[in-house]
Design an enzyme around this catalytic site. Structure first.
Site, PDB file in Angstrom:
ATOM      1  N   GLU A   1       0.667  -1.079  -0.077  1.00  0.00           N
ATOM      2  CA  GLU A   1      -0.100  -0.162   0.009  1.00  0.00           C
ATOM      3  C   GLU A   1       0.785   1.296  -0.145  1.00  0.00           C
ATOM      4  O   GLU A   1       0.607   2.168   0.874  1.00  0.00           O
ATOM      5  CB  GLU A   1      -0.952   0.050   1.220  1.00  0.00           C
ATOM      6  CG  GLU A   1      -2.077  -1.088   1.229  1.00  0.00           C
ATOM      7  CD  GLU A   1      -3.099  -1.050   2.376  1.00  0.00           C
ATOM      8  OE1 GLU A   1      -2.625  -0.218   3.382  1.00  0.00           O
ATOM      9  OE2 GLU A   1      -4.064  -1.755   2.176  1.00  0.00           O
TER      10      GLU A   1
ATOM     11  N   GLU B   1      -5.067  -8.455   0.049  1.00  0.00           N
ATOM     12  CA  GLU B   1      -5.826  -8.084   1.523  1.00  0.00           C
ATOM     13  C   GLU B   1      -7.413  -7.807   1.155  1.00  0.00           C
ATOM     14  O   GLU B   1      -7.565  -6.940   0.163  1.00  0.00           O
ATOM     15  CB  GLU B   1      -5.259  -6.830   2.236  1.00  0.00           C
ATOM     16  CG  GLU B   1      -3.886  -6.949   2.868  1.00  0.00           C
ATOM     17  CD  GLU B   1      -3.467  -5.651   3.484  1.00  0.00           C
ATOM     18  OE1 GLU B   1      -4.244  -4.926   4.014  1.00  0.00           O
ATOM     19  OE2 GLU B   1      -2.207  -5.876   3.752  1.00  0.00           O
TER      20      GLU B   1
HETATM   21  O1  IFM Z   1      -4.131  -3.116   8.897  1.00  0.00           O
HETATM   22  C1  IFM Z   1      -4.107  -2.728   7.670  1.00  0.00           C
HETATM   23  C2  IFM Z   1      -2.867  -2.991   6.947  1.00  0.00           C
HETATM   24  O2  IFM Z   1      -1.678  -2.854   7.610  1.00  0.00           O
HETATM   25  C3  IFM Z   1      -2.841  -2.465   5.585  1.00  0.00           C
HETATM   26  N1  IFM Z   1      -4.150  -2.598   4.901  1.00  0.00           N
HETATM   27  C4  IFM Z   1      -5.341  -2.222   5.729  1.00  0.00           C
HETATM   28  C5  IFM Z   1      -5.386  -2.843   7.111  1.00  0.00           C
HETATM   29  C6  IFM Z   1      -6.483  -2.442   7.780  1.00  0.00           C
HETATM   30  O3  IFM Z   1      -6.633  -1.288   7.751  1.00  0.00           O
END
Ligand code: IFM
Length: 459
Positions: free
Chosen positions: A170, A364
């Site tokens: 990210e 994710e």
């Molecule tokens: O916890 C975070 C993660 O570190 C990165 N993506 C989003 C998740 C939830 O906010």
């Protein structure tokens, strides 16, 4: 009569996974020679994190990884996405290697493989070594070499067993929240010109890292990265609404770096969006062909972190318009996390239209929920089950329409440190009692186990 076999939209080698990140679960923040990171600095500053929580102990995964791997095995995961803490390996970010740091990941990778779980390794999930931040961090162009050299060290140590690699997690989040809005580490609020320069270096560091993985891995690799952006879902499937959603998905906005195309276009297409210099004006950095060549090293899959998004429609003149959520639209315990059931379908479709067909990996996806242990000793997280179910149906639709799928990683395998919000939001399939470190599988973990066992046929 024998019925013809129905082809599963999930290919046989589909990764049914879950994810976590070093700083959010490991703890042991200053053990065995680990150097401090920008997150150690940030979380130790009073008032920066909800209730002044820190990742000092977190889920104590550093010491309890064997139990955690057994739980992953009990869920039936065939893949686990972990991140490496850069300052555990190189306490100062460059130079001297910390053998004890490498030894931890060695043990973790071996345990995963013994349990039949493929490690998918992310090289950077936000915990930059503090000493590199003090040398300018992402603003210093030397970061490209720092990250490449660190990648080499990790790949030389683990590459005989790890095939699946991701460079950055990210980048829009650690650049925007960490360098523009100051709410994540390192806590800076820089002018947009500097933010965009840091973003460009970030992408170059990604390219250098991909090159280092390919150069130093002793086996064929599967390499990608894990960007994020809210999905854009057309309110109806009319051609006009679909086009409106597509344009919004890839459009850029001045004063933010959230646009997906800002990150994905240079990586997959070798150029920034044509509109970027106009949108950002004088803040736009100078970009050479050599920079773009480095950034656009070919990748093996399209990675994407997807939680939320927006509904979009075309107005009477065909112009895209975000449709406000209905009052009471389901959310997680963090308000930005809105339930957008078809998000994964539209994300896979739009991204493959633009970037070509590569396996789509949901690096994710998850829900933070109000979870606690009920009187019967169980955690009844029905909303998480429903959330995952709906998003997986979107992914399944993409697979059924012929978009190649590579994997799905639920975020997160266990409750953990949710950055500026500390331990309040719980995303895990496994509940963690932070006082006792007792782990308890939630109902969603049992449900996900069935999804994995049936290879998605029960969806
Ligand atoms: O916890 C975070 C993660 O570190 C990165 N993506 C989003 C998740 C939830 O906010």
């Amino acid at each position: 009569m024998k019925l013809p076999a129905v082809k599963s939209p999930f290919p046989p080698d589909f990764a049914w996974g879950a994810a976590a990140a070093a700083y959010q679960i490991e703890g042991a923040w200053n053990e065995d020679g680990k150097g401090p990171s920008v997150w150690d600095m940030m979380s130790h500053r009073p008032g920066k994190i909800e209730l002044n929580h820190t990742g000092d102990v977190a889920c104590d995964h550093y010491h309890r990884y064997a139990e955690d791997v057994s739980l992953m095995q009990a869920i039936g995961l065939n893949a686990y996405r972990l991140s490496i803490a850069w300052p555990r390996i190189l306490p100062d970010g460059t130079g001297t290697i910390n053998p004890k740091g490498l030894a931890f990941y060695d043990r973790l990778v071996d345990s995963l493989l013994e349990a039949g779980i493929q490690p998918w390794v992310t090289l950077f999930h936000w915990d930059m070594p503090l000493s590199l931040y003090q040398r300018g961090g992402w603003l210093n162009r030397e970061v490209v070499d720092w990250f490449g050299d660190y990648t080499k060290v990790v790949v030389e140590a683990l590459g005989d067993r790890v095939k699946h690699w991701m460079t950055l997690n990210e980048p829009p989040v650690f650049i925007a929240l960490g360098h523009l809005h100051g709410v994540h580490a390192p806590g800076d609020r820089l002018p947009m010109g500097q933010v965009l320069r840091a973003a460009h270096h970030t992408l170059m560091a990604h390219g250098q890292s991909v090159a280092a993985i390919r150069a130093h891995s002793p086996q064929p690799t599967f390499v990608g990265f894990a960007p994020t952006a809210g999905a854009k879902v057309p309110v109806t499937e009319s051609a006009a609404d679909i086009e409106a959603a597509r344009q919004t998905y890839f459009g850029l906005k001045k004063d933010t770096v959230w646009g997906l195309s800002l990150w994905n276009d240079p990586v997959y297409l070798g150029k920034y969006p044509d509109e970027a210099p106009e949108v950002y004006g004088d803040d736009w950095p100078s970009v050479s062909d050599a920079d773009l060549k480095l950034i656009s090293q070919p990748l093996d899959f399209i990675g994407y972190n997807c939680y939320t998004g927006d509904f979009v429609k075309a107005d009477a003149s065909g112009k895209p318009e975000i449709v406000p959520f209905e009052r009471g639209n389901p959310t997680g315990t963090l308000n930005w996390l809105q339930l957008i059931p078809d998000a994964l379908y539209w994300a896979a479709r739009f991204q493959m239209e633009r970037y070509g067909r590569k396996p789509f990996v949901v690096t994710e996806n998850g829900l933070c929920n109000l979870d606690w242990i009920a009187l019967d000793g169980k955690i009844h997280d029905a909303q998480r089950v429903d959330y995952i179910h709906r998003y997986l149906l979107g992914l399944k639709r993409a697979g059924s329409e012929g978009y190649p799928l590579g994997g799905y990683f639920y975020w997160s395998v266990m409750d953990n440190f949710e950055w500026a919000e500390g331990y309040r939001p719980r995303f895990g399939l496994i509940h963690v009692n932070y006082e006792t470190q007792k782990r308890t599988m939630k109902e969603s973990a049992h449900w996900y186990r069935e999804v994995i066992r049936t290879h998605g046929a029960c969806l």
